[in-house]
Design a protein around this motif. Structure first.
Motif, PDB file in Angstrom:
ATOM      1  N   HIS A  51       0.845  -1.188   0.000  1.00  0.00           N
ATOM      2  CA  HIS A  51       0.000   0.000   0.000  1.00  0.00           C
ATOM      3  C   HIS A  51       0.877   1.233   0.000  1.00  0.00           C
ATOM      4  O   HIS A  51       1.926   1.259   0.639  1.00  0.00           O
ATOM      5  CB  HIS A  51      -0.918   0.025   1.227  1.00  0.00           C
ATOM      6  N   CYS A  91      -4.197   5.811  -0.797  1.00  0.00           N
ATOM      7  CA  CYS A  91      -3.252   4.767  -1.182  1.00  0.00           C
ATOM      8  C   CYS A  91      -2.862   4.972  -2.639  1.00  0.00           C
ATOM      9  O   CYS A  91      -3.714   5.168  -3.496  1.00  0.00           O
ATOM     10  CB  CYS A  91      -3.897   3.393  -0.980  1.00  0.00           C
ATOM     11  N   GLU A 151      -0.993   2.770  -4.460  1.00  0.00           N
ATOM     12  CA  GLU A 151      -0.781   1.506  -5.190  1.00  0.00           C
ATOM     13  C   GLU A 151      -2.158   0.922  -5.518  1.00  0.00           C
ATOM     14  O   GLU A 151      -2.979   0.732  -4.618  1.00  0.00           O
ATOM     15  CB  GLU A 151      -0.015   0.501  -4.315  1.00  0.00           C
ATOM     16  N   PHE A 152      -2.401   0.588  -6.769  1.00  0.00           N
ATOM     17  CA  PHE A 152      -3.718   0.050  -7.134  1.00  0.00           C
ATOM     18  C   PHE A 152      -3.819  -1.372  -6.590  1.00  0.00           C
ATOM     19  O   PHE A 152      -3.518  -2.349  -7.252  1.00  0.00           O
ATOM     20  CB  PHE A 152      -3.932   0.086  -8.642  1.00  0.00           C
ATOM     21  N   CYS A 153      -4.277  -1.483  -5.342  1.00  0.00           N
ATOM     22  CA  CYS A 153      -4.103  -2.717  -4.585  1.00  0.00           C
ATOM     23  C   CYS A 153      -5.294  -3.651  -4.670  1.00  0.00           C
ATOM     24  O   CYS A 153      -5.184  -4.835  -4.365  1.00  0.00           O
ATOM     25  CB  CYS A 153      -3.799  -2.378  -3.131  1.00  0.00           C
ATOM     26  N   HIS A 210      -9.560  -0.023  -4.501  1.00  0.00           N
ATOM     27  CA  HIS A 210      -8.379   0.787  -4.163  1.00  0.00           C
ATOM     28  C   HIS A 210      -8.723   2.271  -4.076  1.00  0.00           C
ATOM     29  O   HIS A 210      -8.209   2.991  -3.216  1.00  0.00           O
ATOM     30  CB  HIS A 210      -7.295   0.526  -5.216  1.00  0.00           C
ATOM     31  N   MET A 254      -9.651   3.481  -0.821  1.00  0.00           N
ATOM     32  CA  MET A 254      -8.657   3.388   0.247  1.00  0.00           C
ATOM     33  C   MET A 254      -8.094   4.783   0.498  1.00  0.00           C
ATOM     34  O   MET A 254      -7.053   5.185  -0.030  1.00  0.00           O
ATOM     35  CB  MET A 254      -7.547   2.403  -0.131  1.00  0.00           C
TER      36      MET A 254
HETATM   37 CU1  CUA Z   1      -4.006   0.096  -0.890  1.00  0.00          CU
HETATM   38 CU2  CUA Z   1      -4.567   0.951  -2.959  1.00  0.00          CU
END
Ligand code: CUA
Ligand code: CUK
Length: 673
Positions: free
Chosen positions: A619, A654, A656-658, A662, A665
């Motif tokens: 993240h 966040c 980062e495309f988690c 996402h 987030m």
């Molecule tokens: Cu954690 Cu996007």
């Protein structure tokens, strides 16, 4: 793919190419010579290999080169290259032979993707500790990465790299590929001959470059010979701690020659260190200002010989332990001590040399004189003899200068502008030729596999253009792997699509595996991030990095669980006076807490733990307006601290495309006026 299958495919493709005969447009060797085919590709060319080859006008060499570098999706490279990033200040990690960029390691320059240098309190402290003379320097000029070694072979544990501009050294941990320490050399402003390690990584060598008054003080230029000095520094590395110990490190005062590259002896020559130098003329420049002055480029190139510095490291360590002189708090051994205790010797070396490279068995030292078409090879055994026989004269400072003829083993004429040498497992050495734009392959005498051919030039491979260093697989260790060599070329001129007047450098991959066959140029990789100097290529199976931090709440700096590690359910915000401390968790797809309300002027201490243990579940944490940007890898705890100097509403999110959610987030930091 099995080798036999690979060769089968190569043979079939080669036959198809030949059968197509006149349909083909022959365009020279595997990427060398002329510019690449400008034919636009049609997506519909289909699955037929012969048709693709014909359509693109590929030669059999092109096809073989493509097969040798191609990695099918999911297949990993057998070698990993650690390349200096030059004045990007970073290190770049590249797969060989695919030449795919695997990652960048932030070292001397902040790096946003890794959240390196954007608020992490421990990174900030690390940068500050190595700030040159109190300045906030946030870039470096990395030249020579050095992988840690055990018995003169890479062990895949640590990586060091120097910053030429500011005389700093970095320690990178290959468990997680993160920079763990930066040290500033207090005796000098700049360096160059580093980093190189001793065969068991007890010492990290940092040689100097441009002579200056010690400690980067002021002294007038007409005191050059008396007051100005060169240096070489030995940093003590503690493997257990994974840190350089400055208190146990020391520098040697050297005459004001411009020390250049160094290399550590190994096997028979273990315990000795070799650094070369140029400007032993002690030219002081001044062109364009002083009427009768000689510019450096000619003033520093007048003499036929400069001095290879030969250092008895074990004696140097002993003398340093007894030495009481400190320069800016750093153990600094005076030149006279080095002479009296017989720590330092010189050997004449032609002419304005650049690279010094020790052969795999540690028995020969190879020097390249930039202005001499030869490489000069010295015998370690003969050097020891000459020292024992006191077969020397002295330089103006009283340093013994060994008799050239007594210690030379051979000289091999290679071509114009030889710079750096590497080795393989077949008895060949390889030397870059800057002015010839070529890599020379030559045979080693002594008791190497091709000794019966004598010391001689075998062939040259043209490169594009102006090669500096070359890196062969494990080619500076006691066990070179052969197979591949990368030519680190300074200019690319016409090799790539035009991207404006600042052109990328060009890494060219060369196949050196053929037994008694010619080298083959395989691939061009544009380098658009600064000017790399050296690189080292390690067998991938020697590296064993983690994928997820060992425990949730891990602190990568201390390599232990962080006292502020936060588990799910323990998240909280505490206020003490005007200090607000936050313990936050991050997991797909939310931060907890999602709203934080503070007052302008509050001091904020913010701990974030990524509680994930899934591979790749990183993240990010961006707090716009406060210049905070973190990367929190699975299991990691990071702390940031700042003063809430601006009121308003700040969305943290966040980066980062988690996960599918996402974008959700995120959270609000509300700073009341
Ligand atoms: Cu954690 Cu996007
Ligand atoms: S140096 Cu740049 S080409 Cu710094 Cu090793 Cu030779």
């Amino acid at each position: 793919m099995k080798k036999s299958v690979l060769y089968g495919v190569i043979a079939v493709l080669a036959i198809l190419v030949v059968a197509l005969g006149a349909m083909l447009v022959s365009r020279g060797g595997g990427g060398g010579g002329e510019a690449a085919t400008p034919v636009p590709q049609e997506a519909g060319v289909g699955q037929d290999a012969a048709a693709i080859i014909a359509e693109r006008g590929l030669t059999p060499e092109n096809v073989v080169a493509a097969l040798k570098t191609f990695m099918p999706s999911g297949q990993h490279d057998p070698f990993i290259m650690f390349s200096s990033g030059g004045h990007s200040g970073q290190v770049h990690v590249i797969g060989v032979p695919s030449m795919r960029l695997l990652r960048t390691i932030g070292v001397f320059t902040p790096e946003p993707w890794q959240g390196y240098g954007y608020g992490d309190v421990e990174q900030e402290a690390m940068f500050k500790e190595a700030d040159p003379f109190g300045e906030n320097v946030r870039w470096g000029d990395t030249h020579h990465p050095a992988l840690s070694e055990t018995n003169a072979v890479y062990d895949g544990q640590w990586l060091f790299v120097n910053d030429k501009a500011q005389a700093r050294v970095a320690v990178i941990d290959l468990r997680d590929f993160e920079t763990k320490q930066l040290v500033k050399n207090p005796t000098a402003m700049n360096d160059h001959g580093g980093t190189f390690v001793t065969p068991n990584t007890e010492w990290v060598i940092e040689g100097g470059q441009y002579a200056a008054p010690p400690g980067a003080e002021y002294a007038p230029i007409d005191t050059y010979e008396e007051e100005w000095r060169g240096m070489v520094t030995f940093w003590k590395f503690d493997r257990e701690k994974g840190r350089i110990i400055p208190e146990e490190s020391f520098a040697l005062e050297l005459p004001p020659y411009w020390q250049d590259l160094c290399d550590a002896g190994k096997l028979v020559s273990e315990g000795w260190v070799f650094c070369n130098s140029f400007n032993t003329e002690m030219a002081v420049g001044g062109a364009g200002v002083e009427e009768d002055a000689v510019p450096f480029e000619s003033g520093a190139s007048q003499a036929d010989m400069d001095y290879l510095h030969v250092i008895d490291l074990n004696k140097a360590i002993q003398v340093a332990q007894e030495n009481e002189l400190r320069l800016n708090g750093f153990n600094y051994v005076p030149l006279q001590k080095l002479i009296d205790e017989r720590v330092l010797y010189f050997i004449p070396e032609p002419k304005s040399p650049h690279g010094v490279d020790i052969a795999p068995k540690g028995d020969f030292i190879v020097i390249s004189g930039k202005l001499d078409p030869h490489v000069t090879i010295y015998s370690f055994e003969k050097i020891q003899q000459a020292i024992a026989n006191e077969d020397w004269e002295v330089d103006p400072y009283g340093v013994p200068v060994l008799n050239f003829d007594s210690v030379v083993e051979a000289q091999v004429e290679l071509g114009l502008g030889p710079l750096h040498t590497q080795f393989d497992n077949q008895g060949y050495a390889y030397t870059s030729l800057f002015l010839d734009s070529a890599v020379a392959r030559w045979t080693l005498g002594g008791d190497y596999p091709r000794a019966d051919e004598g010391w001689q030039l075998v062939e040259k491979e043209s490169i594009h253009y102006n090669v500096g260093h070359i890196a062969a697989a494990e080619g500076d260790t006691a066990e070179p792997a052969g197979q591949f060599l990368v030519s680190l070329n300074k200019w690319s001129v016409d090799r790539f699509a035009n991207v404006g007047p600042l052109l990328p450098q060009n890494f060219q991959l060369i196949d050196i595996s053929g037994q008694g066959e010619s080298m083959q140029l395989l691939y061009d990789m544009p380098i658009g991030w600064g000017e790399p100097h050296y690189a080292q290529i390690i067998r991938a199976d020697r590296l064993n990095p983690i994928q997820v931090y060992p425990e949730i709440g891990w602190n990568p700096r201390t390599w232990s669980k962080d006292p502020n590690a936060t588990e799910i359910g323990q998240e909280r915000v505490e206020r003490r006076g005007n200090t607000v401390e936050i313990w936050m968790t991050a997991v797909r797809s939310h931060f907890t807490p999602e709203r934080i309300e503070i007052k302008k002027g509050d001091r904020v201490i913010w701990h974030i733990t990524n509680v994930e243990q899934a591979v790749d579940a990183t993240h990010g944490f961006a707090l716009p307006g406060y210049n905070i940007n973190l990367s929190i890898e699975p299991g990691e705890t990071v702390t940031v601290e700042f003063e809430a100097v601006k009121d308003g509403v700040f969305s943290y999110y966040c980066t980062e495309f988690c996960s599918a959610l996402h974008l959700e987030m995120t959270g609000y930091l509300l700073v009341q006026p």
